[in-house]
Design a protein around this motif. Structure first.
Motif, PDB file in Angstrom:
ATOM      1  N   ILE A 390      16.596  16.625 -23.941  1.00 56.43           N
ATOM      2  CA  ILE A 390      15.719  15.641 -24.575  1.00 56.43           C
ATOM      3  C   ILE A 390      14.501  16.323 -25.204  1.00 56.43           C
ATOM      4  CG2 ILE A 390      16.440  13.779 -23.016  1.00 56.43           C
ATOM      5  CD1 ILE A 390      13.878  14.115 -21.445  1.00 56.43           C
ATOM      6  N   ASP A 391      13.924  15.648 -26.199  1.00 56.39           N
ATOM      7  CA  ASP A 391      12.665  16.159 -26.767  1.00 56.39           C
ATOM      8  C   ASP A 391      11.493  15.665 -25.916  1.00 56.39           C
ATOM      9  OD1 ASP A 391      12.091  13.554 -27.516  1.00 56.39           O
ATOM     10  OD2 ASP A 391      12.586  13.856 -29.637  1.00 56.39           O
ATOM     11  N   ASP A 392      10.283  15.998 -26.309  1.00 55.05           N
ATOM     12  CA  ASP A 392       9.134  15.670 -25.465  1.00 55.05           C
ATOM     13  C   ASP A 392       8.851  14.168 -25.398  1.00 55.05           C
ATOM     14  OD1 ASP A 392       8.885  18.322 -24.904  1.00 55.05           O
ATOM     15  OD2 ASP A 392       7.329  18.699 -26.416  1.00 55.05           O
ATOM     16  N   GLN A 393       9.487  13.396 -26.296  1.00 51.21           N
ATOM     17  CA  GLN A 393       9.305  11.939 -26.268  1.00 51.21           C
ATOM     18  C   GLN A 393      10.422  11.248 -25.482  1.00 51.21           C
ATOM     19  OE1 GLN A 393       8.717  13.708 -29.327  1.00 51.21           O
ATOM     20  NE2 GLN A 393       6.632  13.623 -28.485  1.00 51.21           N
ATOM     21  N   GLY A 394      11.417  12.024 -25.042  1.00 50.71           N
ATOM     22  CA  GLY A 394      12.502  11.417 -24.275  1.00 50.71           C
ATOM     23  C   GLY A 394      13.718  11.063 -25.106  1.00 50.71           C
ATOM     24  N   ASN A 395      13.749  11.459 -26.379  1.00 50.81           N
ATOM     25  CA  ASN A 395      14.943  11.211 -27.194  1.00 50.81           C
ATOM     26  C   ASN A 395      16.007  12.260 -26.875  1.00 50.81           C
ATOM     27  OD1 ASN A 395      13.585   9.159 -28.823  1.00 50.81           O
ATOM     28  ND2 ASN A 395      12.409  10.911 -29.625  1.00 50.81           N
ATOM     29  N   GLU A 396      17.244  11.818 -26.717  1.00 54.63           N
ATOM     30  CA  GLU A 396      18.326  12.775 -26.467  1.00 54.63           C
ATOM     31  C   GLU A 396      18.662  13.513 -27.752  1.00 54.63           C
ATOM     32  OE1 GLU A 396      21.497  11.772 -23.685  1.00 54.63           O
ATOM     33  OE2 GLU A 396      20.576   9.801 -23.490  1.00 54.63           O
ATOM     34  N   LEU A 397      18.795  14.813 -27.665  1.00 51.91           N
ATOM     35  CA  LEU A 397      19.031  15.640 -28.846  1.00 51.91           C
ATOM     36  C   LEU A 397      20.529  15.839 -29.071  1.00 51.91           C
ATOM     37  CD1 LEU A 397      16.242  18.329 -28.330  1.00 51.91           C
ATOM     38  CD2 LEU A 397      16.218  16.369 -29.881  1.00 51.91           C
ATOM     39  N   PRO A 398      20.918  16.006 -30.328  1.00 55.94           N
ATOM     40  CA  PRO A 398      22.334  16.268 -30.633  1.00 55.94           C
ATOM     41  C   PRO A 398      22.756  17.650 -30.135  1.00 55.94           C
ATOM     42  CG  PRO A 398      20.994  16.374 -32.628  1.00 55.94           C
ATOM     43  CD  PRO A 398      20.083  15.932 -31.530  1.00 55.94           C
ATOM     44  N   PRO A 399      24.072  17.926 -30.120  1.00 56.19           N
ATOM     45  CA  PRO A 399      24.571  19.219 -29.649  1.00 56.19           C
ATOM     46  C   PRO A 399      23.895  20.402 -30.346  1.00 56.19           C
ATOM     47  CG  PRO A 399      26.399  17.745 -30.018  1.00 56.19           C
ATOM     48  CD  PRO A 399      25.169  17.024 -30.469  1.00 56.19           C
ATOM     49  N   ASN A 400      23.781  21.479 -29.588  1.00 54.24           N
ATOM     50  CA  ASN A 400      23.274  22.764 -30.097  1.00 54.24           C
ATOM     51  C   ASN A 400      21.792  22.784 -30.443  1.00 54.24           C
ATOM     52  OD1 ASN A 400      25.839  23.905 -29.815  1.00 54.24           O
ATOM     53  ND2 ASN A 400      26.449  23.014 -31.782  1.00 54.24           N
ATOM     54  N   ARG A 401      21.042  21.756 -30.041  1.00 55.68           N
ATOM     55  CA  ARG A 401      19.595  21.781 -30.248  1.00 55.68           C
ATOM     56  C   ARG A 401      18.900  22.092 -28.925  1.00 55.68           C
ATOM     57  NH1 ARG A 401      17.525  17.941 -33.924  1.00 55.68           N
ATOM     58  NH2 ARG A 401      15.511  18.328 -32.928  1.00 55.68           N
ATOM     59  N   MET A 402      18.013  23.064 -28.980  1.00 57.64           N
ATOM     60  CA  MET A 402      17.308  23.466 -27.761  1.00 57.64           C
ATOM     61  C   MET A 402      16.237  22.436 -27.416  1.00 57.64           C
ATOM     62  SD  MET A 402      15.185  26.950 -26.950  1.00 57.64           S
ATOM     63  CE  MET A 402      16.080  28.141 -27.893  1.00 57.64           C
ATOM     64  N   GLY A 403      16.125  22.092 -26.142  1.00 63.19           N
ATOM     65  CA  GLY A 403      15.104  21.126 -25.713  1.00 63.19           C
ATOM     66  C   GLY A 403      14.947  21.148 -24.202  1.00 63.19           C
ATOM     67  N   ASN A 404      14.346  20.067 -23.672  1.00 70.73           N
ATOM     68  CA  ASN A 404      14.133  19.979 -22.223  1.00 70.73           C
ATOM     69  C   ASN A 404      15.417  19.609 -21.509  1.00 70.73           C
ATOM     70  OD1 ASN A 404      11.064  20.046 -22.136  1.00 70.73           O
ATOM     71  ND2 ASN A 404      11.421  18.330 -23.537  1.00 70.73           N
ATOM     72  N   LEU A 405      15.778  20.396 -20.538  1.00 65.21           N
ATOM     73  CA  LEU A 405      16.911  20.017 -19.697  1.00 65.21           C
ATOM     74  C   LEU A 405      16.421  18.955 -18.719  1.00 65.21           C
ATOM     75  CD1 LEU A 405      19.702  20.245 -18.497  1.00 65.21           C
ATOM     76  CD2 LEU A 405      19.006  22.325 -17.338  1.00 65.21           C
ATOM     77  N   ALA A 406      17.021  17.766 -18.820  1.00 68.03           N
ATOM     78  CA  ALA A 406      16.556  16.639 -18.000  1.00 68.03           C
ATOM     79  C   ALA A 406      17.745  15.925 -17.371  1.00 68.03           C
ATOM     80  CB  ALA A 406      15.761  15.666 -18.865  1.00 68.03           C
ATOM     81  N   VAL A 407      17.482  15.233 -16.276  1.00 65.11           N
ATOM     82  CA  VAL A 407      18.535  14.558 -15.533  1.00 65.11           C
ATOM     83  C   VAL A 407      18.087  13.126 -15.283  1.00 65.11           C
ATOM     84  CG1 VAL A 407      19.967  14.637 -13.449  1.00 65.11           C
ATOM     85  CG2 VAL A 407      19.025  16.767 -14.391  1.00 65.11           C
ATOM     86  N   LYS A 408      18.987  12.160 -15.530  1.00 62.60           N
ATOM     87  CA  LYS A 408      18.660  10.754 -15.233  1.00 62.60           C
ATOM     88  C   LYS A 408      18.364  10.618 -13.749  1.00 62.60           C
ATOM     89  CE  LYS A 408      19.342   7.732 -18.796  1.00 62.60           C
ATOM     90  NZ  LYS A 408      20.620   7.544 -19.493  1.00 62.60           N
ATOM     91  N   VAL A 409      17.296   9.964 -13.390  1.00 59.38           N
ATOM     92  CA  VAL A 409      16.879   9.926 -11.982  1.00 59.38           C
ATOM     93  C   VAL A 409      17.908   9.234 -11.099  1.00 59.38           C
ATOM     94  CG1 VAL A 409      14.396  10.049 -12.344  1.00 59.38           C
ATOM     95  CG2 VAL A 409      15.535   7.831 -12.392  1.00 59.38           C
ATOM     96  N   GLY A 410      17.931   9.680  -9.842  1.00 59.09           N
ATOM     97  CA  GLY A 410      18.743   8.994  -8.863  1.00 59.09           C
ATOM     98  C   GLY A 410      20.054   9.662  -8.524  1.00 59.09           C
ATOM     99  N   TRP A 411      20.009  10.880  -7.998  1.00 65.38           N
ATOM    100  CA  TRP A 411      21.217  11.467  -7.399  1.00 65.38           C
ATOM    101  C   TRP A 411      20.879  11.686  -5.926  1.00 65.38           C
ATOM    102  CZ3 TRP A 411      17.875  13.747 -10.759  1.00 65.38           C
ATOM    103  CH2 TRP A 411      17.205  14.890 -10.325  1.00 65.38           C
ATOM    104  N   PRO A 412      21.924  11.803  -5.066  1.00 71.39           N
ATOM    105  CA  PRO A 412      21.660  11.729  -3.615  1.00 71.39           C
ATOM    106  C   PRO A 412      20.675  12.755  -3.068  1.00 71.39           C
ATOM    107  CG  PRO A 412      24.016  11.575  -4.058  1.00 71.39           C
ATOM    108  CD  PRO A 412      23.367  11.862  -5.374  1.00 71.39           C
ATOM    109  N   ALA A 413      20.703  13.998  -3.581  1.00 71.82           N
ATOM    110  CA  ALA A 413      19.901  15.062  -2.965  1.00 71.82           C
ATOM    111  C   ALA A 413      18.542  15.252  -3.640  1.00 71.82           C
ATOM    112  CB  ALA A 413      20.679  16.376  -2.982  1.00 71.82           C
ATOM    113  N   MET A 414      18.188  14.371  -4.557  1.00 76.10           N
ATOM    114  CA  MET A 414      16.910  14.558  -5.261  1.00 76.10           C
ATOM    115  C   MET A 414      15.734  14.568  -4.278  1.00 76.10           C
ATOM    116  SD  MET A 414      15.416  12.312  -8.429  1.00 76.10           S
ATOM    117  CE  MET A 414      14.327  11.198  -7.547  1.00 76.10           C
TER     118      MET A 414
END
Ligand code: 6R9
Length: 571
Positions: A390-414
Motif C-alpha cells: 500500500i501507499d502512505d494513504q492506504g491505497n493498494e498498489l498494482p503489481p511490481n510497485r514498491m510500497g509499504n508491506l501491510a497486512v489486514k488486521v486480525g490474524w491469530p498470533a498478532m
C-alpha cells in the motif's frame, strides 16, 4: 524481477492447491483441533506438552538437547512432569496469572522447563538473550515490572536486583556456591516440588509471552502475545514447516528471539514432534554434526547462518550425512538467491524463505514445500492472512510497485500490546484496517512478494528507488564477498549514493582492484545505477543477535550520528 522458478517438491502437507485453500480457509476450523474449543479455557503449555501425555506420544522424545558437555533426551511425559514441578515452585512463591517472569540463561533443558512452568501458572514469560549486559536486562525488567527471574551464576551479576523494586524472586540454575539471601536454587526447589499440579486455565486473550524488540532508536519495545497465538503456531507448523509425526525438527534460533519460541518451542510441540536444541556456539562442523547425529529432517535457520555455512565450503558438506533432511527453511532477513542455489547444490534441497516479525507473532508470508519458489521472493501469504503493498494513504498498489508491506488486521498470533506504551502500539495501525510492517516490498503478477528493505533503508539515488537487498544479493554472488550491507549516503547531486560495506571471504585481500572489480560486477549483473559508488571493506558487519545486518548502525557510523539502542547487537 526475472528469475527462474524452481518447481514444487512433494510436501506431505499439501498446499499445491494453494488458491483453493486460500479462498476457502477459515481459522475457526483450526480452533476445533484444541480441547478449549469446547471449554473456552486454554493454556499453551497444556496444548504443547500435557495433552500429548494422554496419547501415544506419552513416551515419545519431545526434546533432544546437546552441547559440548551434555547430551540428553526428554519425553513428553518427562517434560510435563518437570514443568509441573517448576509450576509448583513458582506457585509456592506466590507467582500467579499475569505476573511477568523472565528467563535469562543459555539454551539448556532447564530453560525450556522454566518457560513451560511459567506458562502453567498463567504468568507471562519474558525470554532474554544470555548475552545481554546489565543495562539491557534492567530496561526490560523495569519496563515490564517483572517479579521473578530465572538465571545462572555466570549471568546473575548482570541482574541489578537492588535497582528493580518489583523483582522479588531470583531463581538460580546450577549454582555450586551458597546463594545470597532471597536467592533460590533451582535444583533444590525442584527436588522438593511435587509433580502434581493443577494448571492455571486462562482465557485465549490472556498474556503469554513478552518479547522485547528494538526500535531503530530509543528503548526496546515489549511485544505482548496471548495464548490465542497457538492457533497460528500449530497451523503454520503444518503448512510451512510441513511437520509430521516422525519428524526430527531443529530450529537453530535462541528463545531470546521470537523465532526461538514460536518455532523453537510452540509450533513443534503443538504438533507433537521431536524437537532438537543445540546449545553452545555456532561452528559449521557442530551444526552439520547435529543434523547428521540426530537425523534432523526439518531444519529452520537464518540467512546469516546459511551464509556462514556456505562460506565454510562445499567440501565440508560432503563429510556429513544429510539423507534424513527433507525440508529446509529460513527467516530473519532476506534470503539471497545465491543461498537458495547453494542449498540445492549441496543438500539437494530448496531453502524456503519465510517472512514475519516479532510483532506478527507467527509466519505470514512464506514459501511452501508443495509450491514453486522464486529465489529471492518471500513467497505468498498463508491462508487466512491478507497481505498487500500500500501507499502512505492506504491505497493498494498494482503489481511490481514498491510500497509499504501491510497486512489486514486480525490474524491469530498478532501482538496485542506494546507493554506500557499504547501510543507505540497505535503507530503500527495508523492506516485504518492495516498493520503497517515498516518493510518495503512489491508483489509480482503471480502474487509472490519481494522484500526490498526496511522503509527507512530504501535508497533514492538520482531519482531511482533501490532496495538495499537487491544490491547485497548481487554482491554476495561475487566469489570474494562473504557478507554485504548496503546503505544510502546523502549526496548533494544524487540525493543519495549507494555505499556498500563488505566482509571478504577468507583468502581475499581488500585491494583497489578488487573494489573496482566488485563495482563492475554489480553494474553488469544488476544495473549501473545500483552499483555502489563507495565500497568499504570491514572484518565483519554489525549484526543483531538474530543475525540481521544492522544497516541503521552502518548509516549512523557513516554519518557520525548516534547509533541508538545497541542492546540487541552481537558482541
Ligand atoms: C521473525 C523475525 C522482523 C524484521 C522484518 C524484516 C526482517 C524477517 C524476513 C525479513 C526479508 C525475510 N525479516 N524475515 N526480511 N525476508 N524472510 O525476524 O522477527 O526479529 O522482529 O524481525 O526482519 O525487516 O520486519 P524480528
Amino acid at each position: 524481477m526475472n528469475v527462474e522458478k524452481i518447481p514444487a517438491t512433494e510436501g506431505r502437507f499439501n498446499l499445491s492447491n494453494y488458491d483453493e485453500v486460500y479462498a476457502n480457509f477459515d481459522w475457526a476450523e483450526v480452533e476445533k483441533q484444541f480441547s478449549w474449543h469446547e471449554t473456552g479455557k486454554v493454556n499453551m503449555a497444556y496444548e504443547a506438552i500435557d495433552r500429548h501425555v494422554l496419547t501415544d506420544r506419552k513416551d515419545k522424545t519431545a526434546l533432544i538437547y546437546s552441547d559440548l558437555t551434555r547430551d540428553e533426551t526428554y519425553t513428553y511425559a518427562q517434560l510435563s512432569e518437570l514443568s509441573n514441578k517448576f509450576g509448583n515452585v513458582l506457585r509456592g512463591l506466590g507467582i500467579a496469572k499475569g505476573d511477568r517472569v523472565f528467563v535469562f540463561m543459555p539454551r539448556t533443558p532447564e530453560l525450556y522447563v522454566s518457560v513451560l512452568g511459567t506458562l502453567k501458572v498463567g504468568a507471562i514469560v519474558g525470554p532474554l538473550f544470555e548475552a545481554f549486559m546489565e543495562a539491557a536486562v534492567r530496561d526490560r525488567l523495569e519496563n515490564s515490572e517483572a517479579v521473578a527471574i530465572i538465571t545462572t551464576p555466570a549471568l546473575l551479576p548482570r541482574v541489578p536486583v537492588n535497582e528493580l523494586p518489583a523483582l522479588k524472586h531470583v531463581i538460580v540454575v546450577g549454582s555450586k556456591d551458597e546463594l545470597a539471601e532471597g536467592q533460590i536454587s533451582f535444583e533444590a526447589a525442584m527436588a522438593e516440588a511435587s509433580s502434581d499440579f493443577e494448571i492455571e486455565w486462562v482465557d485465549r486473550e490472556d498474556g503469554m509471552i513478552l518479547h522485547y524488540t528494538s526500535g531503530s532508536t530509543g528503548k526496546p519495545k515489549g511485544v505482548l502475545h496471548v495464548h490465542n497465538a497457538m492457533i497460528q503456531h500449530y497451523q503454520t507448523g503444518k503448512w510451512v514447516l510441513d511437520l509430521q509425526e516422525d519428524d526430527i525438527y531443529w530450529c537453530t534460533a535462541d528463545p531470546g528471539w521470537v523465532t526461538g519460541t514460536a518455532y523453537g518451542i510452540f509450533a513443534p510441540w503443538l504438533n507433537g514432534v521431536t524437537n532438537v536444541v543445540r546449545g553452545g556456539r555456532f561452528t559449521p562442523e557442530s551444526w552439520y554434526e547435529t543434523v547428521e547425529k540426530y537425523k534432523v529432517s526439518v531444519w529452520y535457520s537464518a540467512p546469516t547462518s546459511f551464509r556462514m555455512l556456505m562460506g565454510a565450503g562445499d567440501e565440508l558438506v560432503k563429510k556429513y550425512d544429510f539423507s534424513n533432511l527433507r525440508h529446509v527453511l529460513s527467516v530473519g532477513e532476506p534470503l539471497n538467491p545465491e543461498v537458495v542455489y547453494w542449498g540445492m547444490r549441496v543438500f539437494n534441497h530448496r531453502i524456503h524463505d519465510t517472512w514475519w516479525m516479532t510483532e506478527t507473532g507467527g509466519q505470514l508470508i512464506c514459501n511452501y514445500k508443495s509450491m514453486a519458489i522464486k529465489p529471492g521472493s518471500m513467497g505468498k501469504p498463508i491462508p487466512g492472512v491478507y497481505a498487500s503493498i500500500i501507499d502512505d494513504q492506504g491505497n493498494e498498489l498494482p503489481p511490481n510497485r514498491m510500497g509499504n508491506l501491510a497486512v489486514k488486521v486480525g490474524w491469530p498470533a498478532m501482538m496485542r500490546q506494546i507493554w506500557n506504551n499504547p501510543a507505540k502500539y497505535q503507530e503500527y495501525f495508523h492506516i485504518p484496517g492495516w498493520y503497517v510492517s515498516g518493510d518495503s516490498a512489491y508483489k509480482d503478477e503471480e502474487g509472490y512478494f519481494w522484500f526490498q528493505g526496511r522503509i527507512d533503508d530504501v535508497i533514492n539515488t538520482s531519482g531511482e528507488r533501490v532496495g538495499p537487498f537487491e544490491v547485497e544479493s548481487k554482491l554476495v554472488e561475487h566469489p570474494a564477498v562473504a557478507e554485504a550491507g548496503v546503505i544510502g549516503k546523502p549526496d548533494p547531486v544524487r540525493g543519495e549514493i549507494i555505499k556498500a560495506f563488505i566482509a571478504l571471504r577468507a583468502g581475499y585481500e581488500p585491494t583497489d582492484e578488487l573494489m573496482e572489480e566488485i563495482r563492475k560486477f554489480v553494474k553488469e549483473g544488476l544495473a549501473a545505477h545500483a552499483a555502489p559508488r563507495e565500497i568499504e571493506f570491514r572484518d565483519k558487519l554489525p549484526k543483531t543477535r538474530s543475525g540481521k545486518i544492522m544497516r541503521r548502525v552502518l548509516k549512523a557510523w557513516e554519518l557520525g550520528l548516534p547509533t541508538g539502542d545497541l542492546s540487541t547487537m552481537e558482541d
